[in-house]
Write a protein that holds these residues in place. Sequence first.
Motif, short mmCIF file in Angstrom:
data_model
loop_
_atom_site.label_atom_id
_atom_site.label_comp_id
_atom_site.label_asym_id
_atom_site.label_seq_id
_atom_site.Cartn_x
_atom_site.Cartn_y
_atom_site.Cartn_z
N SER A 273 17.39 26.97 50.38
CA SER A 273 16.48 28.08 50.07
C SER A 273 17.10 29.08 49.10
O SER A 273 16.49 29.47 48.11
N CYS A 274 18.31 29.52 49.39
CA CYS A 274 18.93 30.55 48.55
C CYS A 274 19.15 30.03 47.13
O CYS A 274 18.98 30.76 46.15
N THR B 188 20.26 38.91 51.82
CA THR B 188 18.80 38.94 51.69
C THR B 188 18.34 37.96 50.62
O THR B 188 19.08 37.60 49.70
N ALA B 189 17.08 37.57 50.75
CA ALA B 189 16.47 36.70 49.74
C ALA B 189 16.49 37.37 48.37
O ALA B 189 16.63 36.71 47.33
N SER C 93 20.05 31.78 43.41
CA SER C 93 21.43 32.21 43.63
C SER C 93 22.39 31.53 42.65
O SER C 93 23.41 32.09 42.27
N TRP D 211 15.94 29.96 45.26
CA TRP D 211 15.49 31.30 44.88
C TRP D 211 16.29 31.87 43.71
O TRP D 211 16.00 32.98 43.26
N THR E 214 21.83 32.39 55.12
CA THR E 214 23.19 32.12 54.66
C THR E 214 23.15 31.25 53.40
O THR E 214 22.60 30.15 53.44
N PRO E 215 23.72 31.69 52.28
CA PRO E 215 23.76 30.86 51.07
C PRO E 215 24.68 29.66 51.29
O PRO E 215 25.84 29.82 51.70
N THR F 239 16.59 37.28 55.53
CA THR F 239 18.02 37.02 55.43
C THR F 239 18.32 35.57 55.75
O THR F 239 17.63 34.93 56.56
N ASP G 277 18.84 39.28 47.21
CA ASP G 277 20.18 39.08 46.65
C ASP G 277 20.33 37.66 46.09
O ASP G 277 20.97 37.45 45.06
N CYS G 278 19.75 36.70 46.79
CA CYS G 278 19.77 35.32 46.28
C CYS G 278 19.08 35.25 44.92
O CYS G 278 19.61 34.64 43.97
N GLN H 273 25.22 36.39 56.15
CA GLN H 273 23.84 36.37 55.71
C GLN H 273 23.60 37.44 54.64
O GLN H 273 24.18 38.53 54.68
#
Length: 407
Positions: free
Chosen positions: A378-379, A342-343, A384, A382, A182-183, A180, A345-346, A340
Amino acid sequence: MKTLTTKSALLLSCCLILLSACNNGGNGIPTSTVSTTSTPATLRAIPMSELTAVVTVDGTTTSYFGRNYPDNNWIIYLNIEAAREYPIKIEWFANDDILLMMQEGTLFSRNSEEVATPLLTSVSEGSGFDYDCDRVSNLDEVINGTDPGRADGPICLLESAPVNVVAPADIVAPKTPSQTLTPVVQQNYNLFESTALSGRVTRFSQPINVQTTNPNRRAAYRISLIDVNTAISISIDLLDDPSFGRFARFFNNNVESNVTLIPATGTDSNCSNRRCSLPFDWQEDHWYELAFEEDSTDSTQLGVSVLDTETQAVTQLGTLLIPANTVWTRPNVVLFYHEQITAADCAGGLLPATLHFRAGIANNAVNMKEPIATPPTSCVVWGSGASTSTITGDTLGDIYSLTLGER
């Protein structure tokens, strides 16, 4: 004296324009030579009799009309001195009042024996070249035979094609889908020391306009100031919460830094050692100016406020107590989901939230111009989704757009 003649049109080549030099020919009598250049294909489709060239050299403007040159040879006489650089601009119109193209650059002649070649940049798209705001340029409309509208029509706000913060080819799959985080996406300005400021930043303000919110997620629209030497980082947020509505807050981003928050007197605030939240029913598609301003008699006090630029109402949020004479390094604009996810979801992509903003102002004097960088997080990496663009045509200057999620 310079003489320029072109076959079919004057100064229409965006790549090469030749102005031949005059000389005395060895007998004391001024003589002229002639150079020619071709017309760009985009303007050849328009009858010569419908074209007007408005030429400005060193502040002097002269209009030339295609209908006055039935043999399709345009001739211009320019009084310029050798070994001097001149600014030159050519505006091309159809039917005297439809702006098709603008060329700007410089003209330089080393001496009277050489041909002078202006270096020009041509523009035919954007808000000034689309009178009816239909995203089809005046030039294309004239060539296609459609109505481009009038110069005194509505102001057009034209957005550039969005640029992805991370290109699709660079997206990577998260190794731990259940992780998890935060985007977040942000845009950094240049360092204050790189601007025309002559001293410390004692006031910084940032106009923002929330364009798109995600009704399913808590989101924050933020401006920040950073002092890299002391690790102080402070922010003002406008927040949107599906459960609790909209509010404002000011924030100390580094709990280890020597910063104290004091809410404005009489406000219904909710404060901790890092943040103060206050009721503020901000509206979408509405311009606000978020500001930090140092007390003129006490450099340890930094006021925090929000100006409604349309009503001129000012909401005082409170005061930040900071080390005396803090030297701010740079500002930035941040957009993030204040929760937050999950990765996985991103990687699946996020619904977009979009923030519009104009260039920030330091010390009520220096425009920070456009942001210089949008670091990927990060998000975003991945998958997002995050993108930036620029909106031109606003009377107060360019508008910058920052989106978190997939547009």
